[in-house]
Write a protein that holds these residues in place. Structure first.
Motif, PDB file in Angstrom:
ATOM      1  N   THR A 190      32.382  37.753  32.572  1.00 59.85           N
ATOM      2  CA  THR A 190      33.268  38.432  32.997  1.00 59.85           C
ATOM      3  C   THR A 190      33.905  37.308  33.242  1.00 59.85           C
ATOM      4  N   MET A 191      33.298  35.793  33.685  1.00 53.96           N
ATOM      5  CA  MET A 191      34.346  34.382  33.345  1.00 53.96           C
ATOM      6  C   MET A 191      34.918  34.111  32.115  1.00 53.96           C
ATOM      7  N   ILE A 192      34.073  34.555  31.112  1.00 50.49           N
ATOM      8  CA  ILE A 192      34.761  34.439  29.898  1.00 50.49           C
ATOM      9  C   ILE A 192      35.477  35.097  28.911  1.00 50.49           C
ATOM     10  N   GLY A 193      35.685  36.935  29.650  1.00 50.54           N
ATOM     11  CA  GLY A 193      36.710  37.349  29.789  1.00 50.54           C
ATOM     12  C   GLY A 193      37.952  36.778  29.967  1.00 50.54           C
ATOM     13  N   ALA A 194      37.637  36.632  31.667  1.00 54.32           N
ATOM     14  CA  ALA A 194      38.844  35.929  32.468  1.00 54.32           C
ATOM     15  C   ALA A 194      39.515  34.184  31.603  1.00 54.32           C
ATOM     16  N   SER A 195      38.180  34.341  30.922  1.00 57.10           N
ATOM     17  CA  SER A 195      39.174  32.275  31.060  1.00 57.10           C
ATOM     18  C   SER A 195      39.315  32.858  29.631  1.00 57.10           C
ATOM     19  N   LEU A 196      39.063  33.933  27.930  1.00 57.49           N
ATOM     20  CA  LEU A 196      40.373  34.241  27.295  1.00 57.49           C
ATOM     21  C   LEU A 196      41.075  35.250  27.621  1.00 57.49           C
ATOM     22  N   LEU A 197      40.992  35.526  28.429  1.00 57.94           N
ATOM     23  CA  LEU A 197      42.225  36.646  29.103  1.00 57.94           C
ATOM     24  C   LEU A 197      43.928  34.955  29.227  1.00 57.94           C
ATOM     25  N   TRP A 198      43.367  34.040  30.321  1.00 60.04           N
ATOM     26  CA  TRP A 198      44.337  32.928  30.092  1.00 60.04           C
ATOM     27  C   TRP A 198      44.516  32.590  28.989  1.00 60.04           C
ATOM     28  N   PHE A 199      43.795  32.343  28.328  1.00 59.88           N
ATOM     29  CA  PHE A 199      43.608  31.244  27.306  1.00 59.88           C
ATOM     30  C   PHE A 199      45.099  32.318  26.388  1.00 59.88           C
ATOM     31  N   GLY A 200      44.411  33.931  25.540  1.00 56.77           N
ATOM     32  CA  GLY A 200      45.562  34.620  25.176  1.00 56.77           C
ATOM     33  C   GLY A 200      46.655  34.750  25.853  1.00 56.77           C
ATOM     34  N   TRP A 201      46.426  34.739  27.412  1.00 57.24           N
ATOM     35  CA  TRP A 201      48.154  34.862  27.760  1.00 57.24           C
ATOM     36  C   TRP A 201      48.978  33.440  27.352  1.00 57.24           C
ATOM     37  N   PHE A 202      48.965  32.938  26.990  1.00 59.74           N
ATOM     38  CA  PHE A 202      49.684  32.112  26.437  1.00 59.74           C
ATOM     39  C   PHE A 202      50.492  32.777  25.527  1.00 59.74           C
ATOM     40  N   GLY A 203      50.139  33.185  24.559  1.00 60.00           N
ATOM     41  CA  GLY A 203      50.964  34.149  23.657  1.00 60.00           C
ATOM     42  C   GLY A 203      52.562  35.394  24.069  1.00 60.00           C
ATOM     43  N   PHE A 204      50.436  35.528  25.152  1.00 63.15           N
ATOM     44  CA  PHE A 204      52.094  37.208  25.448  1.00 63.15           C
ATOM     45  C   PHE A 204      52.600  36.604  26.349  1.00 63.15           C
ATOM     46  N   ASN A 205      53.133  35.484  27.491  1.00 65.46           N
ATOM     47  CA  ASN A 205      54.067  34.903  27.700  1.00 65.46           C
ATOM     48  C   ASN A 205      54.840  34.250  26.593  1.00 65.46           C
ATOM     49  N   ALA A 206      54.611  33.049  26.300  1.00 65.43           N
ATOM     50  CA  ALA A 206      55.557  32.062  26.042  1.00 65.43           C
ATOM     51  C   ALA A 206      55.791  32.420  24.305  1.00 65.43           C
ATOM     52  N   GLY A 207      55.182  33.146  23.753  1.00 66.43           N
ATOM     53  CA  GLY A 207      55.726  34.010  22.506  1.00 66.43           C
ATOM     54  C   GLY A 207      56.345  35.038  22.368  1.00 66.43           C
ATOM     55  N   SER A 208      57.035  35.451  24.069  1.00 63.87           N
ATOM     56  CA  SER A 208      57.777  36.431  24.270  1.00 63.87           C
ATOM     57  C   SER A 208      59.153  35.419  24.630  1.00 63.87           C
ATOM     58  N   ALA A 209      59.601  34.955  24.649  1.00 67.89           N
ATOM     59  CA  ALA A 209      60.693  33.888  24.658  1.00 67.89           C
ATOM     60  C   ALA A 209      60.876  33.964  22.738  1.00 67.89           C
ATOM     61  N   LEU A 210      60.355  34.778  21.578  1.00 70.69           N
ATOM     62  CA  LEU A 210      60.815  34.993  20.659  1.00 70.69           C
ATOM     63  C   LEU A 210      61.194  33.288  19.714  1.00 70.69           C
ATOM     64  N   GLU A 211      60.930  32.291  20.066  1.00 70.57           N
ATOM     65  CA  GLU A 211      61.333  31.320  19.566  1.00 70.57           C
ATOM     66  C   GLU A 211      60.612  30.342  20.068  1.00 70.57           C
ATOM     67  N   ALA A 212      59.917  29.311  19.539  1.00 73.87           N
ATOM     68  CA  ALA A 212      59.240  27.516  19.889  1.00 73.87           C
ATOM     69  C   ALA A 212      60.433  27.087  20.293  1.00 73.87           C
ATOM     70  N   ASN A 213      60.945  27.263  21.577  1.00 75.00           N
ATOM     71  CA  ASN A 213      61.544  26.690  21.801  1.00 75.00           C
ATOM     72  C   ASN A 213      61.589  25.609  23.351  1.00 75.00           C
ATOM     73  N   ALA A 214      62.312  24.946  24.153  1.00 79.71           N
ATOM     74  CA  ALA A 214      62.765  24.904  25.463  1.00 79.71           C
ATOM     75  C   ALA A 214      61.679  26.134  26.466  1.00 79.71           C
ATOM     76  N   SER A 215      62.454  27.260  26.346  1.00 86.31           N
ATOM     77  CA  SER A 215      62.078  28.813  26.573  1.00 86.31           C
ATOM     78  C   SER A 215      60.787  29.143  27.437  1.00 86.31           C
ATOM     79  N   ALA A 216      60.415  28.708  25.509  1.00 85.33           N
ATOM     80  CA  ALA A 216      58.465  28.624  25.154  1.00 85.33           C
ATOM     81  C   ALA A 216      57.470  27.756  26.450  1.00 85.33           C
ATOM     82  N   SER A 217      58.457  27.221  26.144  1.00 83.48           N
ATOM     83  CA  SER A 217      57.700  25.356  26.974  1.00 83.48           C
ATOM     84  C   SER A 217      57.670  25.916  28.337  1.00 83.48           C
TER      85      SER A 217
END
Length: 595
Positions: free
Chosen positions: A382-409
């Motif tokens: 469960t801890m490994i899964g939670a850690s990987l979720l946290w890592f992957g969530w950067f793509g989930f949220n920052a990726g939703s800016a759809l650009e590599a810009n200030a909004s993604a940052s």
């Protein structure tokens, strides 16, 4: 290469090249390469311009064409102004060097360079245009000017494309293996493999459905509730042989992305949303029932909600203020209302959390629930899964800016910060209540923070991330304890208590902390002028609450019908003896462990 060409041109001037009428409009006599972000002439340019002026003496019918180039990355207005300033700087220098102002033709900046060609995007070309022998009399009457080439359509930025592909892979990681390990560690040993199997297959099933009809119904124009069928089997997204690819909108004008990139990015969202529901149903649902339910719920709940919240015509569709309302009317219902959901508070978390609770009620409690202990078999998993979720969530949220810009940052930082705040608030609250902090509590707090910051990631400032993270840990702790007892449902892995409750918390607080007065960025209120504003805390909070209400009711009704259909077709629940033995062996003929 351009510097070498400029040097050769300068040498030609020094040797008194006299054959100017032979020059063509597409053969620059000289090129001036400006420094990044600067409009001042680079050192050493004066000599080149002086040579051009000297060579034009006695050639009254020869024109000097000056053309700037615009970088298509970044702010289009700023880049256009910079290109004009650079061209004017060259013109002024030529006039100072002795060129008649009437002989200079200013060509509109050509917007075709990208950040991949920084030197070319910062150049100004000087072209000498003279009539040919046959056309000389006509040219004397009407001096020729270098025609401005039509600017081609903007192309995706390579950096944005790389970021979106990376983000897509990160979101995929969130399901397989992250969510599978997180959920798998929370069930009993005899059901571990069944959870892995359910997540793995559901993720694959939804991915295929998405490419057949899901993307089309979610992200093409139809009505305010659902899209159309123009992208069935992804038709029209591109021709691989010709290399001709269709474009999708981002949140910036003249900044498209490849539509196939948007397709695959959103596919991972649809797939993980369906997988999240499984946590409410584990240890007693038939595998066949899972598949039947997912097909129905994905089609009639996920796709309409995604369309209502996220479908819009894109910023480039807004060209005329008088037609802006008509353009907005082509978007999804909740988009038209002005609901803010950066990465899926409503579409993903409330949608799945409520569907999970409905399923937990309809399928019934696990045998022995409330009477015998059902501890997680592996908090390490469960801890490994939670850690990987946290890592992957950067793509989930920052990726939703759809650009590599200030909004993604901003989304990246808020995701990081809010999650850490939620871990601490859950841990310390649990410590105070139960006397001991637990690993399960810390991992659950991390997921609660990730869920709550999802709708807010790029929609709030740093103060909002602090508050949303701290609030999520406390509210979701209550959701899996006090609220769960009140509901009296066996939501096995607390999908409702974390995802629905956390999603609602984040969605509502997004409406509050989007306010510029509280550090938020506001939202675009005029897509024609690309200006931002904020309607007021109470008004935005009301919009957010309405969006939450629509999502809750919609998914609850669809989930109820989907479970009932699955029950009629294959039955929802495994036999009692199969449940007691464990779904690993009875449903799949395998075991997760061999001791």
């Amino acid at each position: 290469m351009k510097k070498i060409q400029a040097l050769l041109a300068f040498i030609a001037f020094l040797f008194g090249v006299a054959a100017w009428p032979a020059w063509a409009a597409d053969a620059p006599a000289a090129t001036v390469n400006f420094d990044l972000g600067k409009a001042e002439l680079p050192a050493g340019t004066d000599a080149t311009l002086k040579a051009i002026a000297d060579s034009l003496k006695g050639k009254a019918d020869t024109k000097v064409s000056i053309s700037g180039f615009t970088d298509t990355s970044g702010d289009p207005k700023m880049n256009d102004e910079l290109a004009k300033s650079r061209a004017m700087a060259v013109k002024d220098a030529l006039v100072k060097a002795g060129v008649a102002e009437a002989s200079i033709v200013m060509v509109k900046p050509d917007a075709r360079m990208t950040a991949g060609n920084p030197d070319q995007a910062r150049r100004v070309e000087i072209t000498l245009v003279a009539p040919t022998a046959a056309a000389a009399p006509a040219a004397a009457a009407a001096p020729a000017a270098a025609p401005a080439a039509a600017a081609p359509a903007p192309q995706p930025n390579k950096g944005d494309t790389a970021w979106m592909l990376t983000s897509t892979a990160l979101v995929l990681l969130m399901s397989v293996p992250a969510l599978a390990l997180f959920y798998g560690g929370l069930v009993r040993t005899k059901n571990m493999l069944s959870v892995l199997m359910q997540v793995f297959v559901v993720f694959s099933l939804v991915t295929v459905l998405w490419c057949i009809y899901g993307y089309s119904l979610a992200f093409t124009e139809g009505n305010a509730i659902i899209g159309g069928f123009s992208r069935l089997f992804l038709a029209g997204t591109g021709d691989a042989f010709k290399g001709d690819w269709s474009m999708a909108a981002t949140f910036s004008k003249a900044t498209p992305m490849y539509e196939i990139v948007y397709v695959v990015f959103q596919a991972t969202f649809a797939a993980i949303t369906c997988c999240l529901i499984l946590g409410s149903l584990v240890e007693r649902i038939k595998f066949s029932a899972v598949l039947v339910f997912v097909v129905i719920w994905f089609t009639f709940s996920y796709l309409p909600v995604a369309h209502m919240v996220w479908f819009w015509p894109g910023p480039d569709a807004y060209t005329d203020a008088a037609k802006a309302d008509a353009v907005t009317a082509t978007g999804g219902l909740l988009w038209q209302w002005g609901a803010l959901d950066f990465a899926g508070g409503t579409v993903v978390h409330i949608n799945s959390g409520v569907a999970g609770l409905v399923g937990a009620v309809l399928i019934g409690k696990r045998i022995g629930f409330g009477k015998e202990a059902m501890p997680p078999h592996s908090l390490t998993m469960t801890m490994i899964g939670a850690s990987l979720l946290w890592f992957g969530w950067f793509g989930f949220n920052a990726g939703s800016a759809l650009e590599a810009n200030a909004s993604a940052s901003l989304a990246f930082l808020n995701t990081y910060l809010a999650t850490a705040c939620a871990v601490l608030s859950w841990t310390f609250a649990e410590w105070m209540i139960k006397g001991k902090p637990s690993m399960l509590g810390a991992a659950s707090g991390a997921v609660a923070g990730l869920v709550a910051i999802t709708p807010a990631a790029g929609n709030v400032g740093i103060p909002g991330a602090f508050v949303i993270g701290l609030a999520a840990g406390l509210v979701c702790l209550w959701g899996v304890t006090g609220l769960k007892k009140m509901l009296k449902a066996d939501d096995a892995l607390d999908v409702f208590g974390v995802h629905a409750v956390g999603g609602i918390t984040g969605a509502l607080l997004t409406g509050v902390f989007n306010a510029p007065s509280l550090g938020g960025p506001g939202s675009v209120t005029d897509w024609v002028k690309m200006t931002s504003g904020y309607p007021g805390i109470l008004e935005q909070l009301l919009i957010q609450a309405k969006a939450v209400g629509v999502t809750v009711v919609w998914t609850a009704v669809v989930a109820f019908i989907a479970y009932k259909v699955a029950d009629l077709v294959v039955g929802l629940r495994v036999a009692e003896e199969d449940e007691r033995e464990g779904l690993d062996t009875t449903s799949h003929g395998e075991s997760a462990y061999h001791y």
